[in-house]
Enzyme design. Sequence first.
Site, PDB file in Angstrom:
ATOM      1  N   ARG A   1      18.147  35.065  53.411  1.00 11.48           N
ATOM      2  CA  ARG A   1      17.060  35.277  52.443  1.00 11.48           C
ATOM      3  C   ARG A   1      16.471  33.974  51.926  1.00 11.48           C
ATOM      4  O   ARG A   1      15.381  33.943  51.410  1.00 11.48           O
ATOM      5  CB  ARG A   1      17.582  36.116  51.271  1.00 11.48           C
ATOM      6  CG  ARG A   1      17.477  37.600  51.536  1.00 11.48           C
ATOM      7  CD  ARG A   1      17.745  38.392  50.313  1.00 11.48           C
ATOM      8  NE  ARG A   1      19.022  37.986  49.707  1.00 11.48           N
ATOM      9  CZ  ARG A   1      19.441  38.401  48.534  1.00 11.48           C
ATOM     10  NH1 ARG A   1      18.708  39.213  47.823  1.00 11.48           N
ATOM     11  NH2 ARG A   1      20.610  38.015  48.049  1.00 11.48           N
TER      12      ARG A   1
ATOM     13  N   LYS B   1      32.247  46.362  50.980  1.00  6.27           N
ATOM     14  CA  LYS B   1      33.033  47.467  50.374  1.00  6.27           C
ATOM     15  C   LYS B   1      32.224  48.351  49.438  1.00  6.27           C
ATOM     16  O   LYS B   1      32.450  49.542  49.314  1.00  6.27           O
ATOM     17  CB  LYS B   1      34.282  46.935  49.676  1.00  6.27           C
ATOM     18  CG  LYS B   1      34.081  45.756  48.721  1.00  6.27           C
ATOM     19  CD  LYS B   1      34.313  44.440  49.384  1.00  6.27           C
ATOM     20  CE  LYS B   1      33.678  43.313  48.587  1.00  6.27           C
ATOM     21  NZ  LYS B   1      34.573  42.257  48.305  1.00  6.27           N
TER      22      LYS B   1
ATOM     23  N   GLU C   1      37.229  46.309  58.608  1.00  2.00           N
ATOM     24  CA  GLU C   1      38.547  45.830  58.164  1.00  2.00           C
ATOM     25  C   GLU C   1      38.404  44.780  57.057  1.00  2.00           C
ATOM     26  O   GLU C   1      39.232  44.696  56.142  1.00  2.00           O
ATOM     27  CB  GLU C   1      39.302  45.239  59.360  1.00  2.00           C
ATOM     28  CG  GLU C   1      40.740  44.904  59.094  1.00  2.00           C
ATOM     29  CD  GLU C   1      41.576  46.118  58.726  1.00  2.00           C
ATOM     30  OE1 GLU C   1      41.830  46.961  59.588  1.00  2.00           O
ATOM     31  OE2 GLU C   1      41.982  46.234  57.544  1.00  2.00           O
TER      32      GLU C   1
ATOM     33  N   ILE D   1      44.407  41.040  55.482  1.00  4.11           N
ATOM     34  CA  ILE D   1      45.485  42.016  55.728  1.00  4.11           C
ATOM     35  C   ILE D   1      44.937  43.201  56.532  1.00  4.11           C
ATOM     36  O   ILE D   1      43.998  43.850  56.099  1.00  4.11           O
ATOM     37  CB  ILE D   1      46.089  42.537  54.396  1.00  4.11           C
ATOM     38  CG1 ILE D   1      46.570  41.377  53.525  1.00  4.11           C
ATOM     39  CG2 ILE D   1      47.204  43.523  54.662  1.00  4.11           C
ATOM     40  CD1 ILE D   1      47.132  41.812  52.173  1.00  4.11           C
TER      41      ILE D   1
ATOM     42  N   LYS E   1      37.503  49.372  46.972  1.00  4.02           N
ATOM     43  CA  LYS E   1      38.460  49.235  48.073  1.00  4.02           C
ATOM     44  C   LYS E   1      39.435  50.412  48.098  1.00  4.02           C
ATOM     45  O   LYS E   1      39.772  50.932  49.160  1.00  4.02           O
ATOM     46  CB  LYS E   1      39.213  47.909  47.940  1.00  4.02           C
ATOM     47  CG  LYS E   1      38.319  46.703  48.238  1.00  4.02           C
ATOM     48  CD  LYS E   1      38.951  45.408  47.793  1.00  4.02           C
ATOM     49  CE  LYS E   1      38.077  44.204  48.145  1.00  4.02           C
ATOM     50  NZ  LYS E   1      38.480  42.968  47.466  1.00  4.02           N
TER      51      LYS E   1
ATOM     52  N   GLY F   1      38.092  34.787  50.414  1.00  7.97           N
ATOM     53  CA  GLY F   1      37.830  33.459  50.970  1.00  7.97           C
ATOM     54  C   GLY F   1      37.205  33.556  52.354  1.00  7.97           C
ATOM     55  O   GLY F   1      37.344  34.580  53.038  1.00  7.97           O
TER      56      GLY F   1
HETATM   57  N1  HSE Z   1      35.592  39.275  45.550  1.00 11.20           N
HETATM   58  C1  HSE Z   1      36.528  39.817  46.457  1.00 11.20           C
HETATM   59  C2  HSE Z   1      37.937  39.505  45.947  1.00 11.20           C
HETATM   60  C3  HSE Z   1      36.318  39.225  47.817  1.00 11.20           C
HETATM   61  O1  HSE Z   1      38.057  38.630  45.102  1.00 11.20           O
HETATM   62  O2  HSE Z   1      38.867  40.160  46.379  1.00 11.20           O
HETATM   63  C4  HSE Z   1      37.134  39.880  48.900  1.00 11.20           C
HETATM   64  O3  HSE Z   1      36.840  41.236  49.027  1.00 11.20           O
END
Ligand code: HSE
Length: 418
Positions: free
Chosen positions: A44, A102, A126, A133, A202, A300
């Site tokens: 963007r 997510k 994933e 993980i 999640k 990360g």
């Molecule tokens: N902001 C999310 C966390 C990044 O801190 O878990 C990974 O999904």
Amino acid sequence: MSIQNNNKQLTIGLFGFGVVGAALYEVLVQTPTLNATIKKICIRHPEKTRTAAPDLFTTESEDLLNDDDINVIVELTNDPEAAYRIAKQALQRGKAVVSAGKKIISEHLEELVALQKQYDTPFLYEAACCASIPVIRNLEEYYDNDLLHSISGIVNGSTNYILTRMAEGGVSFADALKEAQDAGFAETDPTLDISGQDAVNKLSILLTHAYGVIVHPSAILHAGITSIQAEDTAYAREKGYRVKLVAAARKLSDGKVAAYVLPSFERPTGKFYDVRNEYNGVEIESNLADKQFFYGKGAGGFPTASAVLSDLSALRYNYRYEYKKLQQADEVQLSRDFCLRVCVSFKSLLHVPHEQFERVEEWVSTEHRCHITGTIHFSKLIESDWWRAPGVSLAVFPDSLTEHRIKERSLSDVFVEV
Ligand code: HSE
């Protein structure tokens, strides 16, 4: 061009070149043997300096979606509305999609599952849960037949990083959050992390793959870490606990599932106690395998890119989620009929309708803060919001879920004034 004709070459259109997108690009450049190349990257903000050749970039999504050579769309944008549109259009055009989004996945899963079926096109994500993980594919494949009792975990790296820095480094909430943002762990809007919204998104995805139920995240009770005061962490420490933000789901004896995201007091013998910084940990308990624990970096660039890479690799052998549990006859529902053992901390007793507790075990009152430890029926938390009021915080104890109500109702089993 579809990837289903046994053509193992993946030609990728990448949306987003933030922390994860740039990490993925770097990994793909360094590993040409993967047979996966990025043909175009949609961004963007073209004015930003990038670590890839300028001619790779475009601001036009159609340059990717309309390109017949591109058979995989990797969606790593920080704009949920754009992410939803991109994923949908890519599936409709027969392009496989790999996403870390997510928010869009949890909010639109039913539609996204239907689109995969309608257009016979895989959609893998994933990276959307616990970054490095491999929890989704494990739930989908490994725990396909074994009866899954529970899944619980630290699923947000940023909040775990903040809690760790506050407890161990004496860092303030604001400074710890800034560190999590600078390290690229936090969402573009970090409210999603600290409010528990990211964790509940999640959990909603995990529920689908664990129990075959699609639940919109707004239907799952959750709280984040913003209400936790320094006195609360000190109180937890005094009692030998560490505070963690835990997402939990458990199958109850009536077949329904208890699910929530709440701060939790973790004891030293518990699996989550030593999960520190941006690490995540997930414990899965099943009938045959008993308890298994998964541990790894939950946020990360490279840890998240590793999950994207694994999905890309899976696409090369035509892997897709089958959602077998979704198709099973019995529709699983969320339960509100169970009790939790909690610690509520507050400034004034006026804040806490203690008669809502099934049982009060301990009431500690100091000059600065009061704590009530007791058992409360989950429906009371759903139906009221006193525990979300400013100055009030609530944490659950580990293994505190009970299915049976406690008859006794009294405030003063134990009263401790300090
Ligand atoms: N902001 C999310 C966390 C990044 O801190 O878990 C990974 O999904």
